[in-house]
Design an enzyme around this catalytic site. Structure first.
Site, PDB file in Angstrom:
ATOM      1  N   ILE A  46       0.845  -1.192   0.000  1.00 60.49           N
ATOM      2  CA  ILE A  46       0.000   0.000   0.000  1.00 60.49           C
ATOM      3  C   ILE A  46       0.882   1.243   0.000  1.00 60.49           C
ATOM      4  CG2 ILE A  46      -0.176  -0.004   2.527  1.00 60.49           C
ATOM      5  CD1 ILE A  46      -3.057   1.064   2.221  1.00 60.49           C
ATOM      6  N   CYS A  47       0.321   2.349  -0.516  1.00 57.96           N
ATOM      7  CA  CYS A  47       0.949   3.664  -0.465  1.00 57.96           C
ATOM      8  C   CYS A  47       2.213   3.702  -1.327  1.00 57.96           C
ATOM      9  CB  CYS A  47       1.229   4.029   0.996  1.00 57.96           C
ATOM     10  SG  CYS A  47       1.605   5.765   1.279  1.00 57.96           S
ATOM     11  N   ALA A  48       3.359   3.995  -0.736  1.00 56.27           N
ATOM     12  CA  ALA A  48       4.599   4.061  -1.502  1.00 56.27           C
ATOM     13  C   ALA A  48       5.175   2.687  -1.811  1.00 56.27           C
ATOM     14  CB  ALA A  48       5.633   4.882  -0.729  1.00 56.27           C
TER      15      ALA A  48
END
Length: 255
Positions: A176-178
Site C-alpha cells: 500500500i501507499c509508496a
C-alpha cells in the site's frame, strides 16, 4: 484421692462399638458409591446403545470442524521499518486479527532491533526480526508504505527473498501507499494496472498504474494510502477468508 480409671472391660467395649460403627459407615458408603457408579454407568450405557450412531456422527463432525478451524488460521507477515506508515500498519494488523489471522510484525532494522519509530513518531515493537521470518511459510505478506520506510523495506534482502518466494509459489502478497512503487515495482514483483500513492516520483515507477483504491490482481493486492487502508485490509481478509467473512467484518467495523 486417686481419679477413677475405667476398667479394661469398659475400654474394650467402647473400642468394639467404635469399630463396628466405622465398619457400618464404610459399608454404607461403599454401597452408596457402587449404586451411584452403577447408575451412572447404566445411563451412559443406555445413552450409547440408543444413540450410538448419532454419537459417532457428532464426534466425527466435531473433529472435522476442529481440523477445519485449525487449518483455516492464516499466517500473515507485516514487515516494518523506521518511518513506515503507522495508520497503514495498524489497519493491516488490527483488521486481519479480527478475521482470525495470526499476524506477525517483523522489523527489517539491522541487528535484530525490534522497535521502529514510524513516520509520525509512533513507536511500534515488532514481534520478530525479518531474519526470523525467513524459512517460515506465510499465507500473506503485506507491506505498509511511508517514506523512507518503504525504501528500508526495499533494501532488506531477507524481505525481498520472502516476497520472491511468495510470487514463485503463487501465494498472496500486498503493498500500500509508496510500497507498490518503491518495493514491488523496483523488484519486478508487480505488472501493469496496479495502484499506489498518487504522488510524483512514485507512479512513474509503475507500469500503467490505475486510480482505484484497491486493486486485486491474482495473488497481488495494491492500494493507495492511509485513507484506503481499512478497505485494503478488508480486501486482504476477503482473499484469505472469503467474501462472506469479509462482509461480516466490514459490517462490525462500520466500514
Amino acid at each position: 484421692e486417686p481419679q477413677h480409671q475405667p476398667n479394661d472391660l469398659t475400654t474394650n467395649h467402647r473400642k468394639s462399638t467404635t469399630m463396628k460403627t466405622l465398619m457400618a459407615l464404610t459399608l454404607l458408603i461403599g454401597r452408596s458409591s457402587a449404586f451411584t457408579t452403577n447408575r451412572a454407568l447404566r445411563v451412559v450405557s443406555l445413552s450409547s446403545s440408543s444413540s450410538s450412531s448419532r454419537f459417532h456422527s457428532n464426534f466425527s463432525s466435531s473433529s472435522t470442524t476442529l481440523s477445519m478451524s485449525s487449518s483455516a488460521v492464516k499466517r500473515v507477515l507485516v514487515p516494518i521499518a523506521d518511518d513506515s506508515e503507522e495508520i497503514e500498519t495498524t489497519c493491516i494488523t488490527d483488521t486481519l486479527t479480527r478475521f482470525g489471522a495470526e499476524v506477525v510484525v517483523a522489523s527489517v532494522k539491522p541487528g535484530g532491533e525490534l522497535v521502529c519509530k514510524m513516520s509520525r513518531g509512533v513507536k511500534i515493537m515488532a514481534d520478530i526480526s525479518i531474519d526470523d521470518a525467513t524459512g517460515q511459510d506465510w499465507d500473506l505478506v503485506a507491506l505498509p508504505g511511508g517514506m523512507p520506510g518503504a525504501e528500508h523495506l526495499r533494501d532488506s534482502a531477507p524481505l525481498i527473498s520472502i516476497l520472491e518466494k511468495q510470487k514463485a509459489s503463487g501465494k498472496l502478497y500486498a503493498a500500500i501507499c509508496a510500497a507498490p512503487a518503491i518495493v514491488l515495482a523496483s523488484k519486478g514483483l508487480i505488472g501493469e494496472g496496479a495502484t499506489g500513492y498518487p504522488a510524483a516520483g512514485l507512479l512513474e515507477k509503475m507500469s500503467s498504474p490505475v486510480d482505484d483504491d484497491v486493486v486485486v490482481q491474482g495473488n497481488v493486492v495494491t492500494s493507495k494510502g492511509p485513507g484506503t487502508a481499512i478497505k485494503f485490509a478488508i480486501a486482504l481478509g476477503e482473499q484469505l477468508y472469503g467474501a462472506e467473512k469479509a462482509k461480516a467484518i466490514a459490517d462490525e467495523m462500520l466500514a
